[in-house]
Design an enzyme around this catalytic site. Structure first.
Site, PDB file in Angstrom:
ATOM      1  N   ASP A  44      24.928  44.020  50.326  1.00  0.00           N
ATOM      2  CA  ASP A  44      24.075  45.052  49.726  1.00  0.00           C
ATOM      3  C   ASP A  44      22.819  45.266  50.582  1.00  0.00           C
ATOM      4  O   ASP A  44      22.013  46.149  50.312  1.00  0.00           O
ATOM      5  CB  ASP A  44      23.738  44.744  48.253  1.00  0.00           C
ATOM      6  CG  ASP A  44      22.948  43.455  48.083  1.00  0.00           C
ATOM      7  OD1 ASP A  44      22.730  42.731  49.078  1.00  0.00           O
ATOM      8  OD2 ASP A  44      22.539  43.166  46.936  1.00  0.00           O
ATOM      9  N   SER A  45      22.694  44.479  51.664  1.00  0.00           N
ATOM     10  CA  SER A  45      21.652  44.753  52.665  1.00  0.00           C
ATOM     11  C   SER A  45      21.833  46.161  53.230  1.00  0.00           C
ATOM     12  O   SER A  45      20.933  46.685  53.886  1.00  0.00           O
ATOM     13  CB  SER A  45      21.707  43.720  53.799  1.00  0.00           C
ATOM     14  OG  SER A  45      23.021  43.597  54.307  1.00  0.00           O
ATOM     15  N   ASP A  83      29.915  42.744  48.279  1.00  0.00           N
ATOM     16  CA  ASP A  83      28.715  42.152  47.669  1.00  0.00           C
ATOM     17  C   ASP A  83      28.407  42.877  46.363  1.00  0.00           C
ATOM     18  O   ASP A  83      28.143  44.091  46.369  1.00  0.00           O
ATOM     19  CB  ASP A  83      27.560  42.345  48.663  1.00  0.00           C
ATOM     20  CG  ASP A  83      26.481  41.311  48.507  1.00  0.00           C
ATOM     21  OD1 ASP A  83      26.629  40.403  47.676  1.00  0.00           O
ATOM     22  OD2 ASP A  83      25.488  41.404  49.264  1.00  0.00           O
ATOM     23  N   LYS A 113      31.076  38.649  46.477  1.00  0.00           N
ATOM     24  CA  LYS A 113      29.952  37.702  46.550  1.00  0.00           C
ATOM     25  C   LYS A 113      28.962  38.097  45.459  1.00  0.00           C
ATOM     26  O   LYS A 113      28.766  39.295  45.202  1.00  0.00           O
ATOM     27  CB  LYS A 113      29.276  37.758  47.925  1.00  0.00           C
ATOM     28  CG  LYS A 113      28.016  36.888  48.013  1.00  0.00           C
ATOM     29  CD  LYS A 113      27.491  36.775  49.411  1.00  0.00           C
ATOM     30  CE  LYS A 113      26.507  37.867  49.801  1.00  0.00           C
ATOM     31  NZ  LYS A 113      25.333  38.022  48.938  1.00  0.00           N
ATOM     32  N   GLU A 115      24.945  36.767  43.664  1.00  0.00           N
ATOM     33  CA  GLU A 115      23.768  35.908  43.836  1.00  0.00           C
ATOM     34  C   GLU A 115      23.507  35.081  42.580  1.00  0.00           C
ATOM     35  O   GLU A 115      23.656  35.590  41.465  1.00  0.00           O
ATOM     36  CB  GLU A 115      22.535  36.772  44.147  1.00  0.00           C
ATOM     37  CG  GLU A 115      22.652  37.520  45.453  1.00  0.00           C
ATOM     38  CD  GLU A 115      21.411  38.352  45.791  1.00  0.00           C
ATOM     39  OE1 GLU A 115      20.400  38.289  45.055  1.00  0.00           O
ATOM     40  OE2 GLU A 115      21.458  39.068  46.806  1.00  0.00           O
ATOM     41  N   GLU A 182      20.733  30.975  51.837  1.00  0.00           N
ATOM     42  CA  GLU A 182      19.818  31.857  52.590  1.00  0.00           C
ATOM     43  C   GLU A 182      18.394  31.316  52.534  1.00  0.00           C
ATOM     44  O   GLU A 182      17.871  31.017  51.443  1.00  0.00           O
ATOM     45  CB  GLU A 182      19.871  33.285  52.009  1.00  0.00           C
ATOM     46  CG  GLU A 182      18.905  34.224  52.747  1.00  0.00           C
ATOM     47  CD  GLU A 182      19.110  35.701  52.467  1.00  0.00           C
ATOM     48  OE1 GLU A 182      20.055  36.071  51.752  1.00  0.00           O
ATOM     49  OE2 GLU A 182      18.293  36.487  53.006  1.00  0.00           O
TER      50      GLU A 182
END
Ligand code: KIV
Length: 282
Positions: A44-45, A83, A113, A115, A182
């Site tokens: 999602d960057s 993501d 993925k 978070e 991270e």
């Protein structure tokens, strides 16, 4: 045949380093697929790198699926990880399952993925129980930047380090096939990597992680806004794009481009007829 989660787990057992890069579009994914990289993360960057947002928070499922499909079309070997964007797995388990399934069914990704640690363990277990592999992501979790008060190294105090250790264990127990660490101090990432059996994939987490992930824009030098401490620029593609763009502008303005080589011809008799019809002889 694409890399499977079993092969990725076996790499940790054999002590072989795992590599992952982000990718967001067909052409870049196609080039990266030939590098031997095991996983491509449609991160999602992309909110910052591709869409110019200040954070990952505005990124939607539709944005993610659009880019995931492009990366899948460009690859044959890499395992593609989608993501899950902000608030697409928090509102209910049912929402999380529906959105995870969209990445696999519509996007063509091989895993997702998300978070979080202990707080998302139940969701991870439920997604995995549906046959969708899940990669965890702890430490600096950009979707929580407001809660974390910015982009900072995590896990420095004993309490924070213990919390990250517990998060990693919770993700492993929930069935995550790997865990991104991270912005975590390297010695803590080393301990987590020893503690869990699933591969850890570090970004700003030192060399002892089982694998590494980098944002492609940082790696090739096309993201002009800032270069994080943990990034290494292997090329300065942004400079090449600028030089090529400037040469093009100069050549077009000077009448140097295009030449005959870049132009198409047509039948002389058709041309003659057209000239006569429009009074454009000579
Ligand atoms: O979105 C992303 O690019 C990521 C990586 C930094 C792991 O989550």
């Amino acid at each position: 045949m694409r890399f499977t989660i079993a092969q990725i787990r076996e790499m940790k057992e054999r002590g072989e380093k795992i590599t992952m890069l982000t990718a967001y579009d067909y052409s870049t994914a196609k080039v990266l697929d030939d590098t031997g990289v095991q996983m491509l993360l449609v991160g999602d960057s992309l909110g910052m790198v591709m869409l110019g947002y200040e954070s990952t928070i505005p990124v939607t499922m539709d944005d993610m699926l659009h880019h995931t499909k492009a990366v899948v079309r460009g690859t044959k070997k890499a395992h593609v990880v989608g993501d899950m964007p902000f608030m697409t797995y928090h509102t209910s388990v049912a929402d999380a399952l529906r959105n995870a399934a969209r990445f696999i069914q519509e996007g063509g990704a091989q895993s997702v993925k998300l978070e979080g640690g202990e707080n998302v363990a139940e969701v991870v277990a439920r997604i995995v129980s549906c046959g969708i592999p899940v990669m965890g992501h702890i430490g600096l979790t950009p979707q929580s930047m407001n809660q974390l008060s910015g982009f900072k190294v995590q896990g420095k105090s004993l309490e924070a380090a213990e919390r990250l250790m517990k998060d990693a264990i919770a993700l492993e127990q929930a069935g995550a096939f790997s865990i991104v660490l991270e912005a975590v101090p390297a010695p803590l990432a080393t301990l987590i990597t020893k503690k869990v059996k699933v591969p850890t994939i570090g970004i700003g987490a030192g060399a002892a992680c089982d694998g590494q992930v980098q944002v492609i824009g940082d790696l090739i030098g096309v993201f002009p806004d800032f270069v994080p401490k943990h990034a290494k620029q292997y090329a300065r593609v942004g400079d090449l794009i600028k030089a090529a763009g400037a040469s093009y502008v100069a050549e077009v303005q000077a009448g140097i481009f295009p030449t005959k080589k870049e132009s198409y011809t047509m039948d002389e008799s058709v041309l003659a007829e057209l000239k006569q019809a429009h009074g454009l002889e000579g």
